[in-house]
Design a protein around this motif. Structure first.
Motif, PDB file in Angstrom:
ATOM      1  N   TYR A  18       0.831  -1.199   0.000  1.00 41.14           N
ATOM      2  CA  TYR A  18       0.000   0.000   0.000  1.00 41.14           C
ATOM      3  C   TYR A  18       0.873   1.260   0.000  1.00 41.14           C
ATOM      4  CZ  TYR A  18      -3.249  -3.581   1.589  1.00 41.14           C
ATOM      5  OH  TYR A  18      -3.989  -4.726   1.710  1.00 41.14           O
ATOM      6  N   LEU A  19       1.990   1.205   0.739  1.00 44.60           N
ATOM      7  CA  LEU A  19       2.888   2.354   0.794  1.00 44.60           C
ATOM      8  C   LEU A  19       3.507   2.614  -0.578  1.00 44.60           C
ATOM      9  CD1 LEU A  19       4.352   4.537   2.401  1.00 44.60           C
ATOM     10  CD2 LEU A  19       6.109   2.835   2.964  1.00 44.60           C
ATOM     11  N   ILE A  20       3.902   1.548  -1.267  1.00 41.48           N
ATOM     12  CA  ILE A  20       4.511   1.712  -2.584  1.00 41.48           C
ATOM     13  C   ILE A  20       3.502   2.273  -3.579  1.00 41.48           C
ATOM     14  CG2 ILE A  20       5.356   0.409  -4.566  1.00 41.48           C
ATOM     15  CD1 ILE A  20       7.056  -1.207  -2.730  1.00 41.48           C
ATOM     16  N   VAL A  21       2.269   1.766  -3.542  1.00 39.31           N
ATOM     17  CA  VAL A  21       1.217   2.286  -4.425  1.00 39.31           C
ATOM     18  C   VAL A  21       0.983   3.770  -4.142  1.00 39.31           C
ATOM     19  CG1 VAL A  21      -1.265   2.202  -4.883  1.00 39.31           C
ATOM     20  CG2 VAL A  21       0.073   0.095  -4.870  1.00 39.31           C
ATOM     21  N   PHE A  22       0.916   4.124  -2.864  1.00 45.66           N
ATOM     22  CA  PHE A  22       0.698   5.511  -2.478  1.00 45.66           C
ATOM     23  C   PHE A  22       1.830   6.410  -2.979  1.00 45.66           C
ATOM     24  CE2 PHE A  22       1.818   8.850   0.604  1.00 45.66           C
ATOM     25  CZ  PHE A  22       0.671   9.635   0.543  1.00 45.66           C
ATOM     26  N   LEU A  23       3.086   6.004  -2.719  1.00 46.42           N
ATOM     27  CA  LEU A  23       4.233   6.828  -3.118  1.00 46.42           C
ATOM     28  C   LEU A  23       4.364   6.916  -4.634  1.00 46.42           C
ATOM     29  CD1 LEU A  23       6.921   5.697  -0.511  1.00 46.42           C
ATOM     30  CD2 LEU A  23       5.637   7.853  -0.566  1.00 46.42           C
ATOM     31  N   PRO A  32       6.421  11.934 -14.257  1.00 46.13           N
ATOM     32  CA  PRO A  32       5.572  11.001 -15.017  1.00 46.13           C
ATOM     33  C   PRO A  32       6.241   9.697 -15.412  1.00 46.13           C
ATOM     34  CG  PRO A  32       5.388  13.243 -15.868  1.00 46.13           C
ATOM     35  CD  PRO A  32       6.531  13.245 -14.896  1.00 46.13           C
ATOM     36  N   ILE A  33       7.566   9.601 -15.247  1.00 47.99           N
ATOM     37  CA  ILE A  33       8.254   8.372 -15.640  1.00 47.99           C
ATOM     38  C   ILE A  33       8.010   7.240 -14.649  1.00 47.99           C
ATOM     39  CG2 ILE A  33      10.061   9.595 -16.899  1.00 47.99           C
ATOM     40  CD1 ILE A  33      11.891   9.166 -14.488  1.00 47.99           C
ATOM     41  N   LEU A  34       7.502   7.552 -13.456  1.00 46.00           N
ATOM     42  CA  LEU A  34       7.269   6.508 -12.455  1.00 46.00           C
ATOM     43  C   LEU A  34       6.057   5.663 -12.848  1.00 46.00           C
ATOM     44  CD1 LEU A  34       7.917   8.431  -9.120  1.00 46.00           C
ATOM     45  CD2 LEU A  34       9.403   6.810 -10.285  1.00 46.00           C
ATOM     46  N   PRO A  35       6.150   4.331 -12.686  1.00 49.33           N
ATOM     47  CA  PRO A  35       5.075   3.431 -13.141  1.00 49.33           C
ATOM     48  C   PRO A  35       3.957   3.260 -12.115  1.00 49.33           C
ATOM     49  CG  PRO A  35       6.909   2.130 -12.337  1.00 49.33           C
ATOM     50  CD  PRO A  35       7.320   3.587 -12.178  1.00 49.33           C
ATOM     51  N   SER A  36       3.264   4.324 -11.783  1.00 47.70           N
ATOM     52  CA  SER A  36       2.219   4.230 -10.763  1.00 47.70           C
ATOM     53  C   SER A  36       1.062   3.347 -11.224  1.00 47.70           C
ATOM     54  CB  SER A  36       1.696   5.627 -10.413  1.00 47.70           C
ATOM     55  OG  SER A  36       1.166   6.264 -11.559  1.00 47.70           O
ATOM     56  N   GLU A  37       0.685   3.484 -12.475  1.00 43.38           N
ATOM     57  CA  GLU A  37      -0.416   2.669 -12.991  1.00 43.38           C
ATOM     58  C   GLU A  37      -0.032   1.195 -13.018  1.00 43.38           C
ATOM     59  OE1 GLU A  37      -2.275   2.841 -17.243  1.00 43.38           O
ATOM     60  OE2 GLU A  37      -3.208   4.405 -16.009  1.00 43.38           O
ATOM     61  N   SER A  38       1.213   0.912 -13.348  1.00 47.29           N
ATOM     62  CA  SER A  38       1.692  -0.468 -13.352  1.00 47.29           C
ATOM     63  C   SER A  38       1.643  -1.068 -11.952  1.00 47.29           C
ATOM     64  CB  SER A  38       3.122  -0.535 -13.893  1.00 47.29           C
ATOM     65  OG  SER A  38       3.188  -0.034 -15.216  1.00 47.29           O
ATOM     66  N   TRP A 152      -9.311   6.959 -11.406  1.00 49.94           N
ATOM     67  CA  TRP A 152      -8.080   6.370 -11.935  1.00 49.94           C
ATOM     68  C   TRP A 152      -7.611   5.197 -11.078  1.00 49.94           C
ATOM     69  CZ3 TRP A 152      -3.239   6.564  -9.426  1.00 49.94           C
ATOM     70  CH2 TRP A 152      -2.151   6.099 -10.189  1.00 49.94           C
ATOM     71  N   ALA A 153      -7.636   5.350  -9.764  1.00 47.49           N
ATOM     72  CA  ALA A 153      -7.193   4.275  -8.879  1.00 47.49           C
ATOM     73  C   ALA A 153      -8.112   3.058  -8.993  1.00 47.49           C
ATOM     74  CB  ALA A 153      -7.140   4.767  -7.433  1.00 47.49           C
ATOM     75  N   THR A 154      -9.410   3.301  -9.057  1.00 46.48           N
ATOM     76  CA  THR A 154     -10.370   2.199  -9.208  1.00 46.48           C
ATOM     77  C   THR A 154     -10.145   1.483 -10.530  1.00 46.48           C
ATOM     78  OG1 THR A 154     -11.988   3.420  -7.887  1.00 46.48           O
ATOM     79  CG2 THR A 154     -12.810   1.600  -9.230  1.00 46.48           C
TER      80      THR A 154
END
Length: 225
Positions: A18-23, A32-38, A152-154
């Motif tokens: 959860y912390l990684i998803v949040f960060l 924008p280069i960070l893979p948050s959606e992934s 977006w998160a959903t």
């Protein structure tokens, strides 16, 4: 499940996921280069492989909260950079026209731009920065950002959940399917955006060629402040 995958599942079911998803969602708004959606999709897949662990609801909350805070920090950076932008980027006639155009677009369709921009690589960052620079109303920005972040998160978590459900015996295939689907949706959104932009540009050009069309547009631009 292969033994090598067990440590990954243990990590996915821990609070660190959860912390990684949040960060990732927080920092992706500025980088924008960070893979948050992934990260959202992968954790959604792990939820099916691990018997709903990590928790889908908590993943959505973590992703939405990170995205909301990240967008608002980017907006604040835009407000902070406004004096510099006005002095060095928007100080000439061309710069002032660009500012008025951005103000008009945000005034007319700011909600759509904020929500749709969240699904376009770099779009969320650009929209938030520009909104801050042109002093788009902060209350309205936060309201639309909250809607965009939650949607977006959903979308990301459920896309991963779908991929994991479709490939229960192969989580890696589930992740690949989720990422491929997300990429296809992103391309579709970008194509539609370009078509709509080109159509609006043709309409404005046609309006400018009519008698008095140029004055009308300039009056409309000058009325937005």
């Amino acid at each position: 499940m292969d033994a090598w995958f067990d440590p990954i599942m243990d990590f996915a079911g821990s609070p660190w996921a959860y912390l990684i998803v949040f960060l990732a969602a927080l920092l992706d708004a500025m980088l924008p280069i960070l893979p948050s959606e992934s990260a959202l999709i992968a954790c959604g897949v792990f939820a099916t492989a691990g018997g709903f662990s990590p928790n889908l609801f908590l993943l959505i909350v973590a992703g939405a909260l990170g995205a909301f805070l990240g967008d608002n920090i980017t907006y604040a950076i835009g407000r902070w950079a406004e004096p510099f932008a006005n002095k060095h980027m928007l100080n000439g006639e061309r710069g002032q026209r660009a500012r008025k155009r951005a103000e008009r677009w945000l005034a007319e369709r700011g909600g759509v731009m904020i929500v749709v921009g969240r699904y376009i690589p770099g779009g969320r960052t650009a929209v938030a920065l520009v909104a801050g620079m042109v002093e788009y109303p902060v209350a309205r920005f936060r309201a639309f950002t909250a809607i965009a972040a939650l949607a977006w998160a959903t979308y990301g978590v459920l896309l991963g959940f779908w991929g994991g459900s479709a490939f229960k015996d192969n989580p890696l295939m589930g992740i690949a399917a989720g990422l491929a689907t997300a990429a296809a949706i992103t391309v579709l959104i970008e194509v539609v955006r370009r078509v709509v932009t080109a159509r609006n540009r043709r309409r404005r050009k046609a309006a400018d060629t009519r008698p008095g069309g140029g004055d009308t547009r300039e009056d409309a631009e000058s009325s937005v402040s």
